[in-house]
Design an enzyme around this catalytic site. Structure first.
Site, PDB file in Angstrom:
ATOM      1  N   ASN A 103     -17.193   6.469   1.770  1.00 16.69           N
ATOM      2  CA  ASN A 103     -17.323   7.680   0.967  1.00 16.69           C
ATOM      3  C   ASN A 103     -17.017   8.980   1.687  1.00 16.69           C
ATOM      4  O   ASN A 103     -16.539   9.904   1.060  1.00 16.69           O
ATOM      5  CB  ASN A 103     -18.742   7.767   0.386  1.00 16.69           C
ATOM      6  CG  ASN A 103     -18.851   8.799  -0.722  1.00 16.69           C
ATOM      7  OD1 ASN A 103     -18.021   8.814  -1.629  1.00 16.69           O
ATOM      8  ND2 ASN A 103     -19.854   9.658  -0.659  1.00 16.69           N
ATOM      9  N   GLU A 122     -23.597   3.103  -7.514  1.00 20.42           N
ATOM     10  CA  GLU A 122     -24.525   4.213  -7.334  1.00 20.42           C
ATOM     11  C   GLU A 122     -25.954   3.855  -7.731  1.00 20.42           C
ATOM     12  O   GLU A 122     -26.684   4.661  -8.305  1.00 20.42           O
ATOM     13  CB  GLU A 122     -24.042   5.458  -8.098  1.00 20.42           C
ATOM     14  CG  GLU A 122     -22.633   5.886  -7.704  1.00 20.42           C
ATOM     15  CD  GLU A 122     -22.141   7.127  -8.440  1.00 20.42           C
ATOM     16  OE1 GLU A 122     -22.962   7.745  -9.155  1.00 20.42           O
ATOM     17  OE2 GLU A 122     -20.956   7.473  -8.300  1.00 20.42           O
ATOM     18  N   ASP A 198     -23.068  17.249  -1.874  1.00 18.28           N
ATOM     19  CA  ASP A 198     -21.946  16.357  -1.623  1.00 18.28           C
ATOM     20  C   ASP A 198     -21.520  16.509  -0.161  1.00 18.28           C
ATOM     21  O   ASP A 198     -22.358  16.539   0.723  1.00 18.28           O
ATOM     22  CB  ASP A 198     -20.816  16.649  -2.619  1.00 18.28           C
ATOM     23  CG  ASP A 198     -19.969  15.432  -2.921  1.00 18.28           C
ATOM     24  OD1 ASP A 198     -19.507  14.780  -1.973  1.00 18.28           O
ATOM     25  OD2 ASP A 198     -19.742  15.127  -4.111  1.00 18.28           O
TER      26      ASP A 198
END
Length: 291
Positions: A103, A122, A198
């Site tokens: 990721n 997720e 993020d």
């Protein structure tokens, strides 16, 4: 100090734009669109973009000392040669976890590559952080979580910032010269109505910037975790920034259309584009992975 409003500089409509990194030897920004399996290169002087298709989901890209790149594919860490479009497997630390993907990543000041994985659905806490150097790969020792983001390093390489996206927390961990991790403490918690933290990036003053997925912004925190600044965007899903340009004083931001329905997309026509803005501070010189 003022910060200019972010402007779309490349219309992409990326499903999940991520992982921007400025590559000085190339004078270009590299980044990925995870869900469409695409690697992108953008030359801001010529305003020219080029793309490559990866064999599967691609979470990140960083330059390597041999003039090529390391990329995080769902199947493992690969060497990528843009000239031939070839991908060669280097490490597959999670071959036993086919539901995971890579990721985000960064290169530490010592040249070691650090990257994180996550449950592609997720849900499960199956994401881990890893360190890769000339001796191979090793698990970082940090706790498993569902969606990892980062990591990012302080300018001296002694502090590792890492993100638990679903937990809305950014952590800081002491790192020894040999890459082993030590004491961990909470760095920042994102409020319930401000989106999800993020990708993190550290600037030349040691302050941390984080994209806010669903939060319409990026934020800057000082080294003690105090919120200093928020830059608002015309799109909801801001994933990560990278400092680039000759003086490293332009902030480039990737964004995403993922999770937006047609009503939302109508209100956010620039969702998924690459943005740029003046952050009012310089970034750190990019590191080259010595793997």
């Amino acid at each position: 100090m003022g910060v200019a409003e972010p402007q779309s500089i490349l219309s992409l409509g990326a499903t999940l734009g991520e992982g921007p990194v400025w590559v000085a030897r190339d004078a270009a920004l590299w980044f990925v669109d995870i869900k469409t399996h695409r690697i992108h290169r953008y030359d801001p002087v010529q305003e020219v973009a080029r793309g490559w298709t990866a064999p599967c989901q691609v979470g990140w890209i960083v330059p390597t000392a041999d003039g090529k790149f390391a990329v995080g594919l769902q199947s493992g860490v690969h060497r990528f040669d843009p000239a031939s479009s070839r991908f060669d497997l280097l490490h597959a630390p999670e071959a036993h976890l086919p539901g995971n993907r890579q990721n985000d990543a960064c290169v530490a000041p010592d040249g070691a590559l650090w990257f994180g994985t996550m449950d592609d659905a997720e849900v499960d806490a199956s994401g881990h952080f890893y360190r890769v150097d000339g001796d191979g790969w090793a698990e970082s020792g940090l706790p498993a979580i569902s969606i990892t983001n980062g990591p990012a390093f302080s300018p001296d390489g002694r502090i590792l910032y890492h993100t638990d996206t679903l937990g809305k927390r950014i952590w800081r961990t002491d790192v020894a010269p040999d890459g082993s991790v030590g004491n961990t403490m909470l760095f920042a918690r994102i409020e319930d109505d401000a989106g999800y933290p993020d990708g993190p990036t550290v600037d030349a003053e040691g302050c941390l910037w984080t994209g806010l997925f669903g939060g319409w912004a990026v934020r800057r925190y000082d080294p003690a975790g105090k919120l200093m600044r928020e830059v608002r965007f015309p799109v909801a899903n801001v994933t990560k920034i990278a400092f680039g340009g000759e003086d490293l004083r332009t902030a480039y931001a990737t964004t995403a259309r993922k999770g937006l329905d047609m009503t939302a997309l109508t209100k956010q026509p620039l969702a998924g584009d690459l943005f740029a803005f003046d952050p009012g501070v310089a970034g750190l010189p990019g590191q080259i992975a010595t793997i």
